[in-house]
Scaffold this motif. Structure first.
Motif, mmCIF file in Angstrom:
data_model
loop_
_atom_site.group_PDB
_atom_site.id
_atom_site.type_symbol
_atom_site.label_atom_id
_atom_site.label_comp_id
_atom_site.label_asym_id
_atom_site.label_seq_id
_atom_site.Cartn_x
_atom_site.Cartn_y
_atom_site.Cartn_z
ATOM 1 N N LEU A 287 -47.015 -53.882 -16.592
ATOM 2 C CA LEU A 287 -47.998 -53.575 -17.749
ATOM 3 C C LEU A 287 -47.355 -53.429 -18.931
ATOM 4 C CD1 LEU A 287 -50.383 -51.421 -15.754
ATOM 5 C CD2 LEU A 287 -50.743 -53.879 -16.223
ATOM 6 N N GLN A 288 -45.965 -54.028 -19.173
ATOM 7 C CA GLN A 288 -45.480 -53.910 -20.397
ATOM 8 C C GLN A 288 -46.144 -54.557 -21.404
ATOM 9 O OE1 GLN A 288 -42.346 -52.615 -21.224
ATOM 10 N NE2 GLN A 288 -42.501 -51.706 -19.205
ATOM 11 N N ALA A 289 -47.323 -55.428 -21.094
ATOM 12 C CA ALA A 289 -48.078 -56.194 -22.304
ATOM 13 C C ALA A 289 -48.902 -55.173 -22.827
ATOM 14 C CB ALA A 289 -48.757 -57.354 -21.712
ATOM 15 N N LEU A 290 -49.408 -54.053 -22.241
ATOM 16 C CA LEU A 290 -50.355 -53.452 -22.792
ATOM 17 C C LEU A 290 -49.719 -52.608 -23.933
ATOM 18 C CD1 LEU A 290 -52.064 -51.845 -19.698
ATOM 19 C CD2 LEU A 290 -52.818 -53.805 -20.995
ATOM 20 N N PRO A 291 -48.804 -51.636 -23.981
ATOM 21 C CA PRO A 291 -48.180 -51.007 -25.014
ATOM 22 C C PRO A 291 -47.680 -51.876 -26.291
ATOM 23 C CG PRO A 291 -46.775 -50.750 -23.435
ATOM 24 C CD PRO A 291 -47.995 -51.386 -22.989
ATOM 25 N N ARG A 292 -47.271 -53.188 -25.929
ATOM 26 C CA ARG A 292 -46.717 -53.892 -26.839
ATOM 27 C C ARG A 292 -47.831 -54.690 -27.813
ATOM 28 N NH1 ARG A 292 -41.372 -55.186 -26.089
ATOM 29 N NH2 ARG A 292 -40.401 -54.044 -24.283
ATOM 30 N N ARG A 293 -49.153 -54.637 -27.236
ATOM 31 C CA ARG A 293 -50.368 -55.525 -27.709
ATOM 32 C C ARG A 293 -51.262 -54.789 -28.237
ATOM 33 N NH1 ARG A 293 -46.255 -58.353 -27.113
ATOM 34 N NH2 ARG A 293 -46.203 -60.556 -26.450
#
Length: 380
Positions: free
Chosen positions: A245-251
């Protein structure tokens, strides 16, 4: 000699038993290149003898070392006990179409043990392979790859005709260290530790040693425990980047304390995945950790490396709320609050839960927050 084409040589050997000349008795030679089963081996020393239709070889080279026995009766039987076996990529070596592809050739029975097995520059540990041709099938009785970070066992068949060639396998993967396993297989560098199992069935068009993602189908059950997803770019983490879920805090700007950007520790990953035409579909894959509980549903295209997922994140707030109440109101009030939270199916966590739609490619995921719908928190 500079090149020995063992594939063509083995095709010639069975005719010797029919009485066409005295035939080969023994040999001792060195070759710069050995072409065997459409693979190219280098700097090979070979010594052997042939008696009563059985060829026995002792091989030592850059990619192979050990003893091999070839019995020419029927489709043939290859038995090998090897210290090492490094299978390189396919090589046709300018045959101009004269060579017969493995999927069209009459395949032999195989009984192979290699203490150190490498395929396409990836080490797989100890190999055991036992297979037998049967009509239009090539039955894989046993495939075992034992490595310190994981053990894969499989059985099944390769249907060569009628129809297009198709491989069907039952697989059982026991993972001792998920992070090292994923790194070794070049699946990404996005996890530390973790252990568990992946079991199920897989099938695809083509040969057993080259998975064809556009035709991949089957069903898998995941059960993994006690690891941590690491901070990494989604494209680098590849498939593991979806679970991390690295995409969540980056997006998006998260609505709760960021538990993913610095590494999300998990205690359990559970779920079932159904595959069809290279697309993995799940209805309820869950990741539980001390900081949050995550559930996923949707699809991941393994061939195109895209995703279409609905992700629900529920931070672990109930224990925190009960602890805070206990500090203010005393231990009795704190325990009562925790008991009520559990009885009502964690209403504190439900109120703090958020949902996201994750789409796009693995390298550039697109994240959209789904508006919250207020519902009844009491259990039915």
């Amino acid at each position: 000699t500079s090149l020995l084409d063992l594939d063509r040589w083995l095709e010639w050997l069975p005719r010797e038993s029919e009485g066409n000349g005295p035939g080969l008795v023994g040999f001792d030679l060195r070759v710069k290149r050995l072409l065997a089963f459409n693979r190219l081996f280098h700097e090979v020393e070979a010594a052997g003898e042939r008696r009563q239709g059985i060829l026995r070889l002792r091989l030592a080279g850059r990619e192979i070392a050990g003893e091999v026995t070839w019995e020419s009766a029927g489709n043939g039987r290859l038995t090998a006990r090897l210290a090492r076996l490094n299978i390189p990529s396919d090589e046709t070596l300018g045959r101009d179409g004269a060579g017969t592809p493995p999927e069209e050739r009459d395949l032999p029975a195989l009984d192979i043990v290699a203490e150190h097995f490498t395929l396409n520059q990836i080490p797989h540990g100890r190999l055991e392979l036992l297979a037998q041709p049967q009509g239009g099938l090539w039955r894989l009785h046993k495939l075992s790859l034992e490595h310190p970070d994981g053990v894969l066992t499989a059985s099944g068949q390769w249907q060569r005709h009628p129809g297009p060639p198709r491989t069907r396998l039952s697989v059982d993967l026991a993972v001792a260290d998920l992070g090292r396993f994923a790194s070794r297989l070049k699946l990404g560098e996005g996890v530390r530790g973790g252990s568990g199992s992946v079991k199920g069935t897989l099938e695809w068009n083509g040969v057993p040693y080259a998975m064809d993602y556009p035709t991949l189908a089957g069903r898998l059950t995941l059960a993994l425990d006690d690891g941590q997803f690491l901070e990494a770019e989604p494209g680098v983490a590849k498939l593991l980047g979806i679970l991390s879920l690295q995409a969540l805090p980056r997006r998006v700007a998260l609505d709760f304390t960021d538990v993913f950007s610095k590494g999300f520790a998990f205690e359990k990953i559970r779920g079932e995945v159904r595959l069809a035409q290279g697309v993995a579909h799940t209805e309820a894959l869950t990741i539980e950790g001390p900081s949050a509980r995550v559930s996923m549903q949707g699809e991941v295209d393994l061939a195109r490396e895209t995703q279409n997922l609905r992700v629900r994140v529920m931070p672990s707030l109930s224990e925190t709320a009960a602890l805070a109440t206990g500090v203010v109101g005393g231990p009795v009030v704190g325990l009562a609050t925790l008991a009520l939270s559990k009885a009502l199916k964690d209403p504190f966590g439900q109120m703090a839960a958020f949902e996201y739609h994750v789409a796009g490619t693995w390298v550039d995921p697109q994240v959209t927050k789904i508006p919250r719908r207020i519902g009844n928190l009491l259990p039915p």
